[in-house]
Design a protein around this motif. Sequence first.
Motif, mmCIF file in Angstrom:
data_model
loop_
_atom_site.group_PDB
_atom_site.id
_atom_site.type_symbol
_atom_site.label_atom_id
_atom_site.label_comp_id
_atom_site.label_asym_id
_atom_site.label_seq_id
_atom_site.Cartn_x
_atom_site.Cartn_y
_atom_site.Cartn_z
ATOM 1 N N SER A 26 0.840 -1.203 0.000
ATOM 2 C CA SER A 26 0.000 0.000 0.000
ATOM 3 C C SER A 26 0.875 1.252 0.000
ATOM 4 C CB SER A 26 -0.919 -0.011 1.227
ATOM 5 O OG SER A 26 -1.768 -1.127 1.202
ATOM 6 N N LYS A 27 1.209 1.714 -1.193
ATOM 7 C CA LYS A 27 2.048 2.896 -1.370
ATOM 8 C C LYS A 27 1.533 3.715 -2.546
ATOM 9 C CE LYS A 27 6.619 1.170 0.081
ATOM 10 N NZ LYS A 27 8.004 0.957 -0.431
ATOM 11 N N PRO A 28 1.745 5.035 -2.511
ATOM 12 C CA PRO A 28 1.472 5.820 -3.713
ATOM 13 C C PRO A 28 2.348 5.321 -4.865
ATOM 14 C CG PRO A 28 1.835 7.249 -1.819
ATOM 15 C CD PRO A 28 2.232 5.871 -1.400
ATOM 16 N N GLU B 17 10.449 -3.944 -7.976
ATOM 17 C CA GLU B 17 10.379 -5.229 -7.272
ATOM 18 C C GLU B 17 9.029 -5.386 -6.589
ATOM 19 O OE1 GLU B 17 10.209 -7.985 -4.130
ATOM 20 O OE2 GLU B 17 10.283 -5.818 -3.735
ATOM 21 N N GLU B 18 8.524 -4.313 -5.979
ATOM 22 C CA GLU B 18 7.226 -4.389 -5.302
ATOM 23 C C GLU B 18 6.091 -4.635 -6.293
ATOM 24 O OE1 GLU B 18 8.093 -1.489 -1.448
ATOM 25 O OE2 GLU B 18 7.569 -0.608 -3.396
ATOM 26 N N VAL B 19 6.132 -3.949 -7.413
ATOM 27 C CA VAL B 19 5.111 -4.158 -8.451
ATOM 28 C C VAL B 19 5.159 -5.593 -8.960
ATOM 29 C CG1 VAL B 19 4.403 -3.530 -10.783
ATOM 30 C CG2 VAL B 19 5.018 -1.739 -9.141
ATOM 31 N N THR B 20 6.371 -6.091 -9.210
ATOM 32 C CA THR B 20 6.533 -7.451 -9.717
ATOM 33 C C THR B 20 6.019 -8.477 -8.715
ATOM 34 O OG1 THR B 20 8.445 -6.795 -11.028
ATOM 35 C CG2 THR B 20 8.216 -9.144 -10.531
ATOM 36 N N ARG B 21 6.288 -8.252 -7.437
ATOM 37 C CA ARG B 21 5.847 -9.204 -6.409
ATOM 38 C C ARG B 21 4.329 -9.248 -6.311
ATOM 39 N NH1 ARG B 21 5.421 -8.487 -0.720
ATOM 40 N NH2 ARG B 21 6.520 -6.515 -0.887
ATOM 41 N N VAL B 22 3.677 -8.074 -6.340
ATOM 42 C CA VAL B 22 2.223 -8.040 -6.212
ATOM 43 C C VAL B 22 1.552 -8.645 -7.440
ATOM 44 C CG1 VAL B 22 0.208 -6.534 -6.008
ATOM 45 C CG2 VAL B 22 2.242 -6.082 -4.623
ATOM 46 N N THR C 94 -11.237 0.943 -7.935
ATOM 47 C CA THR C 94 -9.990 1.039 -7.186
ATOM 48 C C THR C 94 -9.951 2.277 -6.288
ATOM 49 O OG1 THR C 94 -7.581 0.854 -7.373
ATOM 50 C CG2 THR C 94 -8.717 2.257 -8.991
ATOM 51 N N TRP C 95 -8.846 2.455 -5.617
ATOM 52 C CA TRP C 95 -8.638 3.574 -4.702
ATOM 53 C C TRP C 95 -7.149 3.906 -4.686
ATOM 54 C CZ3 TRP C 95 -10.804 -1.133 -3.471
ATOM 55 C CH2 TRP C 95 -9.974 -2.063 -2.845
ATOM 56 N N THR C 96 -6.765 4.963 -3.999
ATOM 57 C CA THR C 96 -5.357 5.356 -3.970
ATOM 58 C C THR C 96 -4.529 4.321 -3.212
ATOM 59 O OG1 THR C 96 -5.698 6.675 -1.977
ATOM 60 C CG2 THR C 96 -5.915 7.810 -4.088
ATOM 61 N N GLU C 97 -3.234 4.292 -3.522
ATOM 62 C CA GLU C 97 -2.287 3.353 -2.931
ATOM 63 C C GLU C 97 -2.629 1.888 -3.245
ATOM 64 O OE1 GLU C 97 -3.376 5.986 -0.430
ATOM 65 O OE2 GLU C 97 -1.843 7.006 -1.615
ATOM 66 N N ALA C 98 -3.329 1.642 -4.336
ATOM 67 C CA ALA C 98 -3.708 0.263 -4.674
ATOM 68 C C ALA C 98 -3.426 -0.065 -6.138
ATOM 69 C CB ALA C 98 -5.188 0.045 -4.363
ATOM 70 N N GLY C 99 -2.466 0.627 -6.743
ATOM 71 C CA GLY C 99 -2.229 0.449 -8.171
ATOM 72 C C GLY C 99 -1.917 -0.977 -8.595
ATOM 73 N N PRO C 100 -0.833 -1.592 -8.089
ATOM 74 C CA PRO C 100 -0.512 -2.965 -8.510
ATOM 75 C C PRO C 100 -1.585 -3.964 -8.088
ATOM 76 C CG PRO C 100 1.409 -1.896 -7.554
ATOM 77 C CD PRO C 100 0.243 -1.006 -7.271
ATOM 78 N N TYR C 101 -2.142 -3.780 -6.900
ATOM 79 C CA TYR C 101 -3.168 -4.711 -6.413
ATOM 80 C C TYR C 101 -4.400 -4.676 -7.309
ATOM 81 C CZ TYR C 101 -6.351 -7.085 -3.194
ATOM 82 O OH TYR C 101 -7.258 -7.958 -2.637
ATOM 83 N N ALA C 102 -4.871 -3.470 -7.619
ATOM 84 C CA ALA C 102 -6.051 -3.345 -8.480
ATOM 85 C C ALA C 102 -5.755 -3.872 -9.877
ATOM 86 C CB ALA C 102 -6.504 -1.890 -8.539
ATOM 87 N N ALA C 103 -4.557 -3.603 -10.379
ATOM 88 C CA ALA C 103 -4.192 -4.100 -11.707
ATOM 89 C C ALA C 103 -4.198 -5.622 -11.731
ATOM 90 C CB ALA C 103 -2.814 -3.567 -12.104
ATOM 91 N N GLY C 104 -3.640 -6.236 -10.695
ATOM 92 C CA GLY C 104 -3.604 -7.694 -10.629
ATOM 93 C C GLY C 104 -4.984 -8.301 -10.517
ATOM 94 N N LYS C 105 -5.816 -7.761 -9.630
ATOM 95 C CA LYS C 105 -7.146 -8.324 -9.427
ATOM 96 C C LYS C 105 -8.070 -8.045 -10.621
ATOM 97 C CE LYS C 105 -6.771 -10.339 -5.412
ATOM 98 N NZ LYS C 105 -6.966 -11.811 -5.267
ATOM 99 N N SER C 106 -7.914 -6.895 -11.259
ATOM 100 C CA SER C 106 -8.699 -6.620 -12.474
ATOM 101 C C SER C 106 -8.313 -7.598 -13.576
ATOM 102 C CB SER C 106 -8.470 -5.184 -12.945
ATOM 103 O OG SER C 106 -8.929 -4.258 -11.981
ATOM 104 N N GLY C 107 -7.003 -7.835 -13.707
ATOM 105 C CA GLY C 107 -6.543 -8.784 -14.698
ATOM 106 C C GLY C 107 -7.033 -10.189 -14.409
ATOM 107 N N PHE D 41 -4.398 -10.018 6.338
ATOM 108 C CA PHE D 41 -4.127 -9.315 5.088
ATOM 109 C C PHE D 41 -4.521 -7.843 5.194
ATOM 110 C CE2 PHE D 41 -5.284 -7.952 0.749
ATOM 111 C CZ PHE D 41 -4.118 -8.255 0.080
ATOM 112 N N VAL D 42 -5.605 -7.568 5.897
ATOM 113 C CA VAL D 42 -6.050 -6.184 6.107
ATOM 114 C C VAL D 42 -5.421 -5.591 7.361
ATOM 115 C CG1 VAL D 42 -8.054 -4.731 6.622
ATOM 116 C CG2 VAL D 42 -8.223 -6.519 4.879
ATOM 117 N N LEU D 43 -5.490 -6.319 8.473
ATOM 118 C CA LEU D 43 -5.110 -5.737 9.760
ATOM 119 C C LEU D 43 -3.605 -5.547 9.915
ATOM 120 C CD1 LEU D 43 -7.646 -7.611 12.052
ATOM 121 C CD2 LEU D 43 -7.836 -5.332 11.029
ATOM 122 N N ASP D 44 -2.793 -6.360 9.234
ATOM 123 C CA ASP D 44 -1.341 -6.146 9.300
ATOM 124 C C ASP D 44 -0.950 -4.829 8.645
ATOM 125 O OD1 ASP D 44 -1.044 -8.515 10.605
ATOM 126 O OD2 ASP D 44 -0.104 -9.599 8.944
#
Length: 234
Positions: A87-89, A96-101, A139-152, A185-188
């Motif tokens: 969760s980052k802008p 590396e973070e984008v690739t991992r997500v 989607t929402w802010t700080e969720a770029g790679p996550y939203a991209a992965g789940k949309s895909g 996943f959420v609370l951490d």
Amino acid sequence: MVTGGARGLGASISRALARAGAAVDVADVRRELAQDLCRELKAEGHQARYTELDVREPAVAARFFRDLDQVGRPLDILVNNAAVDVSKPIEHLSAEEVTRVVGTNLLGPMYLCLEVYRRMVARGSGHIVNILSTASNRTWTEAGPYAAGKSGLRAFTHTLFKEAQRDCLGIGVTGVVAGGMETPFVLDRFPDADTTKLQSPDIVADAVLYALSVPHGSVIPELVVVPRCETSWP
């Protein structure tokens, strides 16, 4: 097989499937948590085993399914649940973070589907459940790679559903859009989150069982389970 099956939603799904009579492969990179869960389920009289699996490694997945072929143990149900997030802008994300997500949330499920789907077609039956997110819709802010992965993954799931209609009507394909849950996943990531606005992962696990229980001849291509106060749906 439940990927990311050792904790959170994955553990809830693993428990629900085992208690419904399935022999469950708890697939995860968290060895101790997964083995503890398997011991818990076995103590209750259920069948469970741990499979060490990093879904980002296609060669590992291929070897696992070759091993199943050799012992004549086909996989009837695959639940692609493993997921990570950073969760980052966008301006502060690393490659590396984008690739991992994206590797975990999109490529990993695709790798497993490549192995499982053709085997299900050859056998004439099976069910694939891909755990999606409200981020696949809005989607929402700080969720770029996550939203991209789940949309895909949602798009891939829809395509797989259409191909199953063409290739083998005995195969079910379901995407489960899960809203906010009271899980690590959420609370951490958000320790100050208002848990009264989150749902239990057991509710989503029950929805997975429901999708798997529909009589032959019908299928649930997509199921949405969100807390009543979910802000990211629709």
